[in-house]
Write a protein that holds these residues in place. Structure first.
Motif, PDB file in Angstrom:
ATOM      1  N   LEU A 264      42.118  75.884 176.623  1.00 57.01           N
ATOM      2  CA  LEU A 264      41.047  74.353 176.611  1.00 57.01           C
ATOM      3  C   LEU A 264      40.039  75.169 177.611  1.00 57.01           C
ATOM      4  O   LEU A 264      40.177  75.491 178.075  1.00 57.01           O
ATOM      5  CB  LEU A 264      41.882  73.431 177.358  1.00 57.01           C
ATOM      6  N   SER A 265      38.808  74.381 177.396  1.00 54.54           N
ATOM      7  CA  SER A 265      37.819  74.635 178.765  1.00 54.54           C
ATOM      8  C   SER A 265      38.254  73.230 180.532  1.00 54.54           C
ATOM      9  O   SER A 265      39.530  73.081 180.714  1.00 54.54           O
ATOM     10  CB  SER A 265      36.472  73.497 178.337  1.00 54.54           C
ATOM     11  N   GLU A 266      37.575  74.343 180.826  1.00 52.82           N
ATOM     12  CA  GLU A 266      37.972  73.652 182.286  1.00 52.82           C
ATOM     13  C   GLU A 266      37.947  71.947 182.762  1.00 52.82           C
ATOM     14  O   GLU A 266      39.003  71.783 183.220  1.00 52.82           O
ATOM     15  CB  GLU A 266      37.198  74.467 183.141  1.00 52.82           C
ATOM     16  N   ALA A 267      37.269  71.017 182.474  1.00 56.00           N
ATOM     17  CA  ALA A 267      36.652  70.390 181.855  1.00 56.00           C
ATOM     18  C   ALA A 267      38.466  69.671 181.167  1.00 56.00           C
ATOM     19  O   ALA A 267      38.685  68.496 181.259  1.00 56.00           O
ATOM     20  CB  ALA A 267      35.930  69.787 181.967  1.00 56.00           C
ATOM     21  N   GLU A 268      38.684  70.043 180.490  1.00 53.37           N
ATOM     22  CA  GLU A 268      39.940  69.628 179.403  1.00 53.37           C
ATOM     23  C   GLU A 268      41.296  70.187 180.287  1.00 53.37           C
ATOM     24  O   GLU A 268      41.947  69.152 179.606  1.00 53.37           O
ATOM     25  CB  GLU A 268      39.754  70.371 178.118  1.00 53.37           C
ATOM     26  N   LEU A 269      41.301  71.462 181.023  1.00 48.29           N
ATOM     27  CA  LEU A 269      42.673  71.655 181.862  1.00 48.29           C
ATOM     28  C   LEU A 269      42.466  71.046 182.617  1.00 48.29           C
ATOM     29  O   LEU A 269      43.947  70.420 183.073  1.00 48.29           O
ATOM     30  CB  LEU A 269      42.276  73.198 182.263  1.00 48.29           C
ATOM     31  N   GLY A 270      41.573  70.174 183.461  1.00 50.32           N
ATOM     32  CA  GLY A 270      41.787  69.550 184.509  1.00 50.32           C
ATOM     33  C   GLY A 270      42.206  67.920 184.184  1.00 50.32           C
ATOM     34  O   GLY A 270      42.675  67.879 184.816  1.00 50.32           O
ATOM     35  N   ALA A 271      41.763  67.538 183.311  1.00 51.05           N
ATOM     36  CA  ALA A 271      41.885  66.335 182.363  1.00 51.05           C
ATOM     37  C   ALA A 271      43.305  66.728 182.254  1.00 51.05           C
ATOM     38  O   ALA A 271      44.537  65.256 181.988  1.00 51.05           O
ATOM     39  CB  ALA A 271      40.959  65.965 181.400  1.00 51.05           C
TER      40      ALA A 271
END
Length: 464
Positions: A264-271
């Motif tokens: 996952l991208s950092e944004a996806e991981l945050g979500a």
């Protein structure tokens, strides 16, 4: 002029001295967040010498020694324990203003009855005297000396907590309780994440194939921890939580992508992490637990040292990411369903003090005093000025007397004098306000604040 670390250390007014010596000093300790190891407590660990006690795994002291030019051989390397201890003593006098200078001297006085100044000249005498005392002590001795009523460890959801059960039936006066730390379930980009899900599912009796079954497995373990006395969860928030709506469908899609082998991208991981926090927040609320969020660490900055020494060895720092909107939306999403648990927001970046101390006021409901807390000065903020700033900021925007007080956040059994350090600073601040005519010299009210923040509030808040 006051002598170094005398009876009235940090207490600069008569009011402060009265409050500390007559109210705060004798109170027991509730350490609701530490990194003590349940296994070491269960086996009544003994320390071969003061180096193992003081320098074994203490990345605070390791950072100090490296900054003072001490070779790594004398920090984490193959040098003898006595040489490492002498190296630490030789550079500590350079660390004026560093809390480790204060803490180390407090520990010598309170735990060993040694009043010597720590320096190269006194190192041999301290080495001999401390080791002689240690020969008669085990880790339970430190808990008894500090009057630790409750100590919470930090435990993975998949842990069987067998040693906690042993401790509950032992003669130890301190109650040692587990705290739920599901970082391994949150950090889904880790290479061992799929293997961890198998382990978690095995102990929970749940086959984890999607987001819903992951939440189900964690909920099973929350109930298991609850039966063992657990009342607190703990989460590291090391990246920005995104604002906006996070749906179960999005979390399902993100986890499905990860389990198919994608990262996952950092944004996806945050979500994903925010979605899991929302799901777990409801579980915590149903159990009456408190959810602790440790926000703002930037970990493992030095890749070379990470590869040679591993994590948690002194190469972390403060992050400057912005998380207020996503954090507010997390709390709001839970509150909208009347499922917001008691929540503590720990802030590693002091620039966020006002952000978090004002955010907590938006989610108080009157049912629980200080339901959402601005947590104590943590990690890089845990020093004299950092503690005073935290107290002042909370007082300016909230209700100081509802604070659940201090934690050690430490792996060391010798770290409990940090509670004394905090209590002295609390009394110092109150005394200054009284002396300045900014608060009445109301003995009953002042005593209530000191007893509450030092001990009573945590006991009631966590239901311990």
């Amino acid at each position: 002029m006051p002598a170094f670390l005398d009876h009235d250390f940090l207490l600069d007014t008569g009011i402060a001295r009265r409050l500390y010596h007559e109210v705060a000093a004798g109170l027991p300790i509730i350490d609701y967040h530490s990194h003590l190891q349940q296994g070491e407590i269960a086996e009544r660990k003994r320390f071969r010498n003061i180096t193992e006690l003081w320098l074994g795994g203490d990345h605070y002291k390791w950072r100090l020694m490296r900054s003072a030019g001490v070779n790594e051989q004398l920090v984490t390397g193959a040098a003898s324990d006595e040489d490492k201890f002498r190296a630490f003593c030789s550079v500590l006098p350079l660390a004026a203003g560093n809390p480790i200078h204060h803490w180390s001297h407090l520990e010598l006085q309170r735990l060993f009855g040694i009043d010597l100044t720590i320096n190269a000249t006194n190192a041999p005498r301290i080495w001999q005297a401390a080791n002689s005392r240690l020969a008669e002590m085990d880790c339970w001795s430190f808990l008894d000396l500090a009057k630790v009523e409750i100590a919470c460890t930090t435990d993975d959801p998949a842990d069987d907590l067998g040693q906690h059960a042993e401790l509950a039936n032992s003669a130890l006066k301190t109650r040692v309780l587990p705290a739920f730390r599901p970082d391994a379930a949150m950090r889904c980009n880790k290479p061992d994440f799929p293997a961890y899900l198998q382990r978690l599912g095995g102990v929970a009796g749940v086959r984890i194939t999607d987001f819903a079954s992951l939440v189900e497995a964690l909920a099973v373990r929350v109930r298991f921890f609850h039966a063992q006395g657990g009342r607190i969860s703990d989460h590291a928030i090391d990246l920005a939580l995104p604002p906006g709506e996070i749906t179960p469908a999005l979390c399902e899609a993100l986890l499905s992508r990860r389990l198919s082998g994608a990262e996952l991208s950092e944004a996806e991981l945050g979500a994903f992490q925010r979605g899991l926090l929302q799901a777990l927040g409801k579980v915590y609320a149903q159990q009456g637990w408190a959810m602790c969020l440790h926000i703002g660490a930037q970990r493992n900055n030095n890749r070379r040292r990470l590869n040679t020494l591993g994590p948690d060895t002194g190469y972390d720092s403060i992050s400057d990411f912005t998380t207020s909107a996503g954090l507010a939306d997390l709390l709001d999403a839970l509150d909208a369903e009347d499922q917001l648990p008691k929540t503590l927001l720990f802030c590693l970046n002091p620039a966020m003090n006002e952000v978090l101390s004002t955010l907590i006021g938006a989610f108080q409901d009157g049912a629980t005093r200080g339901k959402v807390q601005f947590g104590p000065a943590w990690w890089f903020n845990d020093h004299k000025d950092g503690n005073l700033r935290q107290l002042q900021t909370l007082a300016a925007h909230g209700v100081l007397g509802t604070s659940v007080g201090m934690v050690t956040d430490s792996r060391s059994f010798a770290s409990y004098p940090r509670h004394e350090y905090f209590r002295r600073l609390l009394c110092r601040q109150l005394g200054q306000w009284v002396e300045a005519g900014e608060y009445p010299d109301d003995e009953e009210a002042l005593g209530q604040i000191v007893r509450g923040v030092s001990y009573e509030n945590a006991k009631h808040y966590f239901g311990l």
